[in-house]
Write a protein that holds these residues in place. Structure first.
Motif, mmCIF file in Angstrom:
data_model
loop_
_atom_site.group_PDB
_atom_site.id
_atom_site.type_symbol
_atom_site.label_atom_id
_atom_site.label_comp_id
_atom_site.label_asym_id
_atom_site.label_seq_id
_atom_site.Cartn_x
_atom_site.Cartn_y
_atom_site.Cartn_z
ATOM 1 N N PHE A 34 32.539 -16.789 -32.354
ATOM 2 C CA PHE A 34 32.618 -17.432 -33.666
ATOM 3 C C PHE A 34 31.576 -16.843 -34.620
ATOM 4 C CE2 PHE A 34 31.535 -20.546 -36.873
ATOM 5 C CZ PHE A 34 32.781 -20.944 -37.336
ATOM 6 N N VAL A 35 30.343 -16.692 -34.154
ATOM 7 C CA VAL A 35 29.266 -16.157 -34.999
ATOM 8 C C VAL A 35 29.633 -14.756 -35.489
ATOM 9 C CG1 VAL A 35 26.857 -15.346 -34.955
ATOM 10 C CG2 VAL A 35 27.445 -17.591 -34.024
ATOM 11 N N VAL A 36 30.255 -13.955 -34.633
ATOM 12 C CA VAL A 36 30.647 -12.605 -35.020
ATOM 13 C C VAL A 36 31.865 -12.619 -35.944
ATOM 14 C CG1 VAL A 36 31.543 -10.402 -34.130
ATOM 15 C CG2 VAL A 36 29.650 -11.552 -32.955
ATOM 16 N N ALA A 37 32.854 -13.457 -35.643
ATOM 17 C CA ALA A 37 34.123 -13.435 -36.366
ATOM 18 C C ALA A 37 34.113 -14.229 -37.666
ATOM 19 C CB ALA A 37 35.241 -13.958 -35.466
ATOM 20 N N ASP A 38 33.310 -15.278 -37.741
ATOM 21 C CA ASP A 38 33.375 -16.166 -38.905
ATOM 22 C C ASP A 38 33.159 -15.454 -40.246
ATOM 23 O OD1 ASP A 38 33.807 -18.793 -40.038
ATOM 24 O OD2 ASP A 38 31.649 -18.801 -40.456
ATOM 25 N N PRO A 39 32.204 -14.528 -40.352
ATOM 26 C CA PRO A 39 32.048 -13.849 -41.647
ATOM 27 C C PRO A 39 33.257 -12.984 -42.033
ATOM 28 C CG PRO A 39 30.092 -13.531 -40.280
ATOM 29 C CD PRO A 39 31.142 -14.157 -39.415
ATOM 30 N N LEU A 40 34.086 -12.654 -41.055
ATOM 31 C CA LEU A 40 35.233 -11.778 -41.298
ATOM 32 C C LEU A 40 36.529 -12.540 -41.576
ATOM 33 C CD1 LEU A 40 34.524 -9.341 -38.328
ATOM 34 C CD2 LEU A 40 33.801 -9.080 -40.720
ATOM 35 N N LEU A 41 36.543 -13.838 -41.265
ATOM 36 C CA LEU A 41 37.784 -14.617 -41.358
ATOM 37 C C LEU A 41 37.680 -15.704 -42.419
ATOM 38 C CD1 LEU A 41 38.564 -15.094 -37.547
ATOM 39 C CD2 LEU A 41 39.537 -13.404 -39.099
ATOM 40 N N SER A 42 38.734 -15.827 -43.185
ATOM 41 C CA SER A 42 38.828 -16.919 -44.162
ATOM 42 C C SER A 42 39.279 -18.184 -43.434
ATOM 43 C CB SER A 42 39.853 -16.555 -45.235
ATOM 44 O OG SER A 42 41.159 -16.573 -44.678
ATOM 45 N N ALA A 75 37.667 -22.547 -13.693
ATOM 46 C CA ALA A 75 37.526 -21.222 -14.288
ATOM 47 C C ALA A 75 38.393 -21.048 -15.535
ATOM 48 C CB ALA A 75 37.877 -20.148 -13.257
ATOM 49 N N VAL A 76 39.352 -21.928 -15.730
ATOM 50 C CA VAL A 76 40.202 -21.874 -16.920
ATOM 51 C C VAL A 76 39.397 -22.463 -18.075
ATOM 52 C CG1 VAL A 76 42.317 -22.740 -17.981
ATOM 53 C CG2 VAL A 76 42.346 -21.944 -15.612
ATOM 54 N N VAL A 77 38.984 -21.589 -19.006
ATOM 55 C CA VAL A 77 38.096 -22.019 -20.091
ATOM 56 C C VAL A 77 38.670 -21.745 -21.484
ATOM 57 C CG1 VAL A 77 36.009 -21.836 -18.694
ATOM 58 C CG2 VAL A 77 36.774 -19.849 -20.032
ATOM 59 N N TRP A 78 39.877 -21.222 -21.571
ATOM 60 C CA TRP A 78 40.459 -20.963 -22.890
ATOM 61 C C TRP A 78 40.545 -22.245 -23.709
ATOM 62 C CZ3 TRP A 78 40.725 -16.989 -25.828
ATOM 63 C CH2 TRP A 78 41.551 -17.009 -26.958
ATOM 64 N N ASP A 79 40.758 -23.361 -23.047
ATOM 65 C CA ASP A 79 40.816 -24.644 -23.751
ATOM 66 C C ASP A 79 39.478 -24.970 -24.410
ATOM 67 O OD1 ASP A 79 39.956 -24.781 -21.050
ATOM 68 O OD2 ASP A 79 40.515 -26.876 -20.841
ATOM 69 N N GLU A 80 38.371 -24.721 -23.715
ATOM 70 C CA GLU A 80 37.045 -24.915 -24.313
ATOM 71 C C GLU A 80 36.832 -23.964 -25.490
ATOM 72 O OE1 GLU A 80 36.243 -26.676 -20.249
ATOM 73 O OE2 GLU A 80 37.332 -24.928 -20.941
ATOM 74 N N ILE A 81 37.261 -22.736 -25.333
ATOM 75 C CA ILE A 81 37.043 -21.727 -26.364
ATOM 76 C C ILE A 81 37.733 -22.118 -27.665
ATOM 77 C CG2 ILE A 81 37.592 -19.337 -27.011
ATOM 78 C CD1 ILE A 81 37.059 -18.645 -23.972
ATOM 79 N N VAL A 82 39.008 -22.411 -27.605
ATOM 80 C CA VAL A 82 39.756 -22.754 -28.821
ATOM 81 C C VAL A 82 39.220 -24.047 -29.434
ATOM 82 C CG1 VAL A 82 42.030 -23.386 -29.721
ATOM 83 C CG2 VAL A 82 41.816 -21.494 -28.101
ATOM 84 N N ALA A 83 38.963 -25.034 -28.606
ATOM 85 C CA ALA A 83 38.465 -26.316 -29.129
ATOM 86 C C ALA A 83 37.093 -26.165 -29.767
ATOM 87 C CB ALA A 83 38.425 -27.352 -28.007
ATOM 88 N N PHE A 84 36.221 -25.343 -29.169
ATOM 89 C CA PHE A 84 34.890 -25.191 -29.757
ATOM 90 C C PHE A 84 34.935 -24.373 -31.038
ATOM 91 C CE2 PHE A 84 30.302 -23.924 -29.790
ATOM 92 C CZ PHE A 84 29.822 -25.196 -30.035
ATOM 93 N N TRP A 85 35.861 -23.431 -31.148
ATOM 94 C CA TRP A 85 36.040 -22.738 -32.430
ATOM 95 C C TRP A 85 36.382 -23.749 -33.515
ATOM 96 C CZ3 TRP A 85 39.596 -18.242 -30.447
ATOM 97 C CH2 TRP A 85 38.814 -17.256 -29.863
ATOM 98 N N LEU A 86 37.239 -24.706 -33.187
ATOM 99 C CA LEU A 86 37.596 -25.745 -34.147
ATOM 100 C C LEU A 86 36.359 -26.553 -34.552
ATOM 101 C CD1 LEU A 86 39.815 -27.345 -35.683
ATOM 102 C CD2 LEU A 86 39.997 -28.780 -33.637
ATOM 103 N N VAL A 87 35.558 -26.931 -33.567
ATOM 104 C CA VAL A 87 34.335 -27.680 -33.852
ATOM 105 C C VAL A 87 33.432 -26.882 -34.790
ATOM 106 C CG1 VAL A 87 32.174 -28.539 -32.842
ATOM 107 C CG2 VAL A 87 34.358 -29.051 -31.732
#
Length: 156
Positions: A34-42, A75-87
């Motif tokens: 998120f820290v890397v991508a946020d400045p690049l994404l609207s 080990a399935v963490v994609w759910d955490e990843i997407v949800a935390f991006w939302l947060v």
């Protein structure tokens, strides 16, 4: 993990393979991305990333769970990843607020208070895997909003 794209995604590109606290490591990976991508994404781009990530996550988490023989393997963490991006997208800016969001999100994801626990127990498929973390994200954002309202924006 190498054999299927669904495994790469569901296992958070390897972050979920941590021998210690894979959900926490996956959430930290999400924060870094998120820290890397946020400045690049609207905000519109983030909406697309989140919607696509959620839909792809349903498929990837379900397929990986089926292949592993466990409904919601640690080990399935994609759910955490997407949800935390939302947060992070809606949380106040700054490291302190993001750290608070991280701690709150991990709390809700681990403890699974009602109604999260209900849906986690009832929906044993890819949608359920994604949904319980989405609910943890909602609870996190609710607590952050209540804190900001109660302390006049001191959290941001």
């Amino acid at each position: 993990m190498r054999g299927r794209l669904s495994h790469w995604i569901a296992l958070g590109f390897g972050s979920g393979l941590s021998p210690v606290a894979p959900g926490t490591v996956g959430t930290l990976w999400a924060w870094l991305v998120f820290v890397v991508a946020d400045p690049l994404l609207s905000p519109a781009h983030w909406a697309i990333v989140l919607a696509a990530g959620f839909l792809i996550g349903i498929w990837a988490c379900e397929r990986t769970a089926r292949d592993l023989g466990v409904a919601d393997h640690g080990a399935v963490v994609w759910d955490e990843i997407v949800a935390f991006w939302l947060v992070l997208l809606f949380a106040p800016g700054g490291f302190g607020a993001q750290l608070a969001a991280f701690v709150l999100f991990r709390f809700f994801d681990i403890v699974k208070p009602p109604p999260i626990r209900h849906y986690d127990a009832k929906l044993k498929n890819g949608f359920g895997t994604m949904l319980d973390d989405l609910m943890a994200a909602f609870c996190t954002l609710l607590v952050l909003a209540l804190f900001r309202a109660g302390f006049g924006g001191a959290a941001g």
